[in-house]
Write a protein that holds these residues in place. Structure first.
Motif, PDB file in Angstrom:
ATOM      1  N   HIS A  90       0.833  -1.142  -0.069  1.00 22.06           N
ATOM      2  CA  HIS A  90       0.015   0.183   0.120  1.00 22.06           C
ATOM      3  C   HIS A  90       0.963   1.320  -0.114  1.00 22.06           C
ATOM      4  N   HIS A 112       1.418   4.559  -2.934  1.00 22.44           N
ATOM      5  CA  HIS A 112       1.631   5.763  -2.776  1.00 22.44           C
ATOM      6  C   HIS A 112       2.745   6.517  -3.508  1.00 22.44           C
ATOM      7  N   PHE A 145      -4.554  11.003   3.154  1.00 22.12           N
ATOM      8  CA  PHE A 145      -4.809  11.211   1.774  1.00 22.12           C
ATOM      9  C   PHE A 145      -6.140  10.801   1.332  1.00 22.12           C
ATOM     10  N   GLU A 172      -6.407   6.728  -1.459  1.00 23.78           N
ATOM     11  CA  GLU A 172      -6.290   5.406  -0.784  1.00 23.78           C
ATOM     12  C   GLU A 172      -6.840   4.008  -1.313  1.00 23.78           C
ATOM     13  N   HIS A 225      -5.774   6.173   7.141  1.00 28.29           N
ATOM     14  CA  HIS A 225      -6.250   5.401   6.183  1.00 28.29           C
ATOM     15  C   HIS A 225      -7.733   5.122   6.527  1.00 28.29           C
TER      16      HIS A 225
HETATM   17 ZN   LIG Z   1      -2.633   5.362   2.391  1.00 27.56          ZN
END
Ligand SMILES: [Zn+2]
Length: 270
Positions: free
Chosen positions: A142, A146, A190, A195, A240
């Motif tokens: 993850h 980004h 974010f 996300e 998140h």
């Molecule tokens: Zn994230």
């Protein structure tokens, strides 16, 4: 001369414009200006990202560490194993301009972050909560997502992005001068869209690595079930998506891509 007091004329405080029109102007005017400013700033950040390509960013931040970062000992085997896992995952992103470096923040609060130049920070608290390599691989994937979308630079905020452009433009390549702190960056979230794009990237990566997605989102399932005293230790969730929403969308992504939901789980190496 004698002063003769007299009443002001009626309606001196009432404007000739209809009050609704006036209210409209007062609301619409500033809102329009505000929207224009926001749009201009968004455009400028995109422009700045164009002028600071990922290769430049990687170069500028090559050996950089934030001043306020307290890491675990360099001999910690979790550091070695986590770095190894990032390298194995990043192998599936063939043209990545970054050389990813992992550091473990000595904090009990679970979190993971993507910092400029390919510096991935995971906290001790997060490593305490992951129970398999597959869970950790998803969290790391993850963060890699980004980088792929360069969200981490957008999240720095306008001021820093412009200092970055300046540093690159003037060749005064000193990342330390930007004054980036983990404590500031840890809570910068974010957008939902950023996300979910990072989640999609991560799940595809986990599938490529293991041939299935079993346990990829197991950590979030546990967090979704936990009571709130434990969730207080999870700042990860403040930056998140909510664990429950995430489990649902990851599951449906896996189903729609026909990625096997079952498969052999890899144990953590520590
Ligand atoms: Zn994230």
């Amino acid at each position: 001369m004698r002063y003769v007091p007299k009443q002001p004329r009626e309606g001196i405080n009432v404007s000739d414009t209809h009050p609704l029109v006036e209210a409209g102007t007062l609301v619409v005017g500033p809102t329009a200006i505000f929207v224009l400013i926001v749009l201009a700033l968004v455009f400028l950040i995109e422009l700045a990202l164009y002028f600071v390509p990922a290769e430049k960013e990687a170069e500028l931040f090559r050996d950089w560490l934030p001043d306020d970062l307290v890491t675990v000992s360099p001999g910690d085997e979790r550091l070695y194993e986590t770095q190894l896992l990032v390298d194995r995952l990043a192998f599936h992103w063939a043209d990545s301009p970054y050389e990813f470096r992992v550091e473990i923040d000595d904090s009990e609060v679970a979190n993971a972050m993507a910092l400029p130049g390919g510096l991935i920070i995971v906290t001790q608290g997060l490593l305490d909560q992951v129970e398999s390599e597959n869970e950790l691989a998803f969290v790391l994937g993850h963060e890699l997502g980004h980088y792929k979308n360069r969200d981490h630079i957008r999240a720095l905020g306008r001021g820093i992005v412009f200092s970055l452009v300046f540093a690159v433009a003037t060749g005064s390549g000193d990342a330390a001068g930007l004054g980036l702190k983990v404590s500031d960056l840890a809570l910068r979230g974010f957008s939902r869209k950023q996300e979910s794009r990072a989640d999609e990237f991560a799940l595809a990566m986990v599938y490529t690595q293991y041939g299935h997605v079993n346990e990829a989102w197991r950590l979030f399932e546990r967090w979704d079930d936990e009571d709130h005293s434990i969730l207080d230790l999870v700042t990860y969730l403040s930056t998140h998506p909510q664990a429950g929403d995430r489990v649902e969308s990851l599951e449906s992504l896996a189903v729609s891509e026909s990625w096997p939901l079952q498969g052999r789980v890899t144990a953590l190496q520590w």
